[in-house]
Design a protein around this motif. Structure first.
Motif, PDB file in Angstrom:
ATOM      1  N   PHE A  37      -8.562   6.006  -0.246  1.00 37.06           N
ATOM      2  CA  PHE A  37      -8.141   7.408  -0.117  1.00 37.06           C
ATOM      3  C   PHE A  37      -9.329   8.278   0.286  1.00 37.06           C
ATOM      4  N   CYS A  96     -10.539   7.373   3.976  1.00 39.33           N
ATOM      5  CA  CYS A  96      -9.599   7.890   4.983  1.00 39.33           C
ATOM      6  C   CYS A  96      -9.586   9.423   4.956  1.00 39.33           C
ATOM      7  N   TYR A 152      -2.606   4.699   3.864  1.00 39.80           N
ATOM      8  CA  TYR A 152      -3.847   5.320   3.413  1.00 39.80           C
ATOM      9  C   TYR A 152      -4.353   6.335   4.439  1.00 39.80           C
TER      10      TYR A 152
END
Length: 368
Positions: free
Chosen positions: A76, A79, A287
């Motif tokens: 997380f 990205c 993600y």
């Protein structure tokens, strides 16, 4: 007058606004749980357990949940950095998912086909993931910089190309079936036995060090280098930056390449840290798309994006715990969506801020 000034200073802080919208998201989630006849307290119990490992109902502690929350947070955050980096240059990188998939795919290929030399093996796989992610993002950057091709359109298309290209590649790997490949050699894995020991065999791995290095690198490039200054200037006003001698074309192309590198790293870490075999993807992990929300909540800053990624990782880890307490796991997706909507309404808060400024000015003029 003092009350109005306090409200103004609160609204002028991006960090304060982010905290506010997160609280609003949880508040709305609480109401929804109550409306479907469930106990909202169970949601907060699940979140507390995923964050601290402490189970309120039986009074027991399991640190595995802390490790899993951190492990979920890594992709997380990375990205999110991918989206945030492009955003600081005035671009909208919807292609984080495709860049992530290509990183994951190449890391899996190197893991199965690369030299089984301790340490060198996984390093080559991770570097390959970063390089392919960078190339995948760089394609978009060149199209945008040279030919004014919308990065939104090109990244969306490249996401699907990445997904199906990944399937074609992975189906050719050793031991491939329709959903998995043969197991990876131990030399390609980035697991950490010390972390497994102290977190009761969670999947937390060396990827967390790579993520922390990426956060520091993001901050350093964007805040402390002339390259970052040129990119931020391009994001503020492309024409003014060009007139000041900043190479705008280079800034745009390079920013998308660096953005892709962050997402590619996320794919490599997930491939080699959370699984012991290669996956033949039938759909997207999302993600890259969630990274957009992470960057928005984190105001595209290094620290903010990391904290927002930790929040999303905590919510993902809490899903199974919520289900065990009869709370629909979809509530976490609703909360995430509401947070993004509230962040998008920041422009409305800016209008309110301008209204407060105008009122304050009118009062001062009236007094004089």
């Amino acid at each position: 007058m003092m009350h109005a000034k306090q409200k103004q200073s609160l609204l002028q802080s991006d960090g304060a606004v982010s905290v506010l919208v997160v609280l609003l998201g949880f508040f709305c989630g609480t109401i929804l749980i109550a409306l479907v006849g469930k106990n909202p307290l169970n949601m907060y119990k699940a979140i507390l357990q995923s964050l601290t490992g402490y189970n309120v109902d039986n009074g027991k502690m399991n640190v595995r949940y802390i490790g899993e929350t951190l492990n979920y947070s890594v992709p997380f955050i990375l990205c999110g950095l991918s989206m945030a980096f492009a955003n600081r240059v005035g671009l909208f990188n919807i292609g984080g998912e495709g860049q992530y998939i290509m990183g994951l795919t190449v890391a899996q290929a190197v893991a199965l086909l690369g030299p089984t030399i301790p340490h060198l093996h996984w390093m080559i796989a991770i570097i390959a993931a970063v390089v392919i992610g960078s190339l995948w993002g760089g394609i978009v950057g060149l199209l945008k910089a040279k030919y004014e091709v919308s990065e939104v359109v090109s990244t969306i298309m490249l996401n699907y190309i990445a997904l199906y290209l990944s399937r074609i590649i992975c189906l050719q790997l050793p031991g491939a079936t329709t959903y998995k490949t043969a197991n990876f050699p131990a030399t390609s894995l980035i697991g950490n036995s010390f972390f497994q020991k102290i977190t009761n065999n969670s999947l937390l791995n060396n990827g967390i060090f790579m993520m922390l290095a990426a956060v520091i690198l993001y901050w350093f490039i964007m805040e402390k280098t002339s390259l970052g200054f040129g990119m931020r200037a391009t994001g503020f006003n492309k024409e003014a930056a060009r007139a000041s001698g900043i190479p705008v074309v280079k800034s745009i192309a390079l920013s998308m390449a660096i953005s892709g590198a962050f997402a590619g790293l996320a794919g490599g870490i997930v491939a080699l840290g959370s699984f012991k075999y290669g996956r033949v993807l039938s759909g997207m992990d999302n993600y890259g798309f969630d990274g957009i929300a992470v960057a928005l909540v984190g105001n595209s800053t290094a620290l903010g994006t990391m904290l927002a990624g930790l929040l999303f990782g905590m919510l993902k880890n809490a899903q199974a715990l919520m289900q065990s307490k009869q709370i629909p796991k979809e509530i976490t997706f609703i909360i995430q969506g509401l947070i993004v909507i509230f962040i998008a309404l920041r422009s409305a808060l800016k209008l309110y801020r301008e209204y407060l400024d105008k009122r304050a000015l009118q009062k001062e003029v009236g007094v004089q």
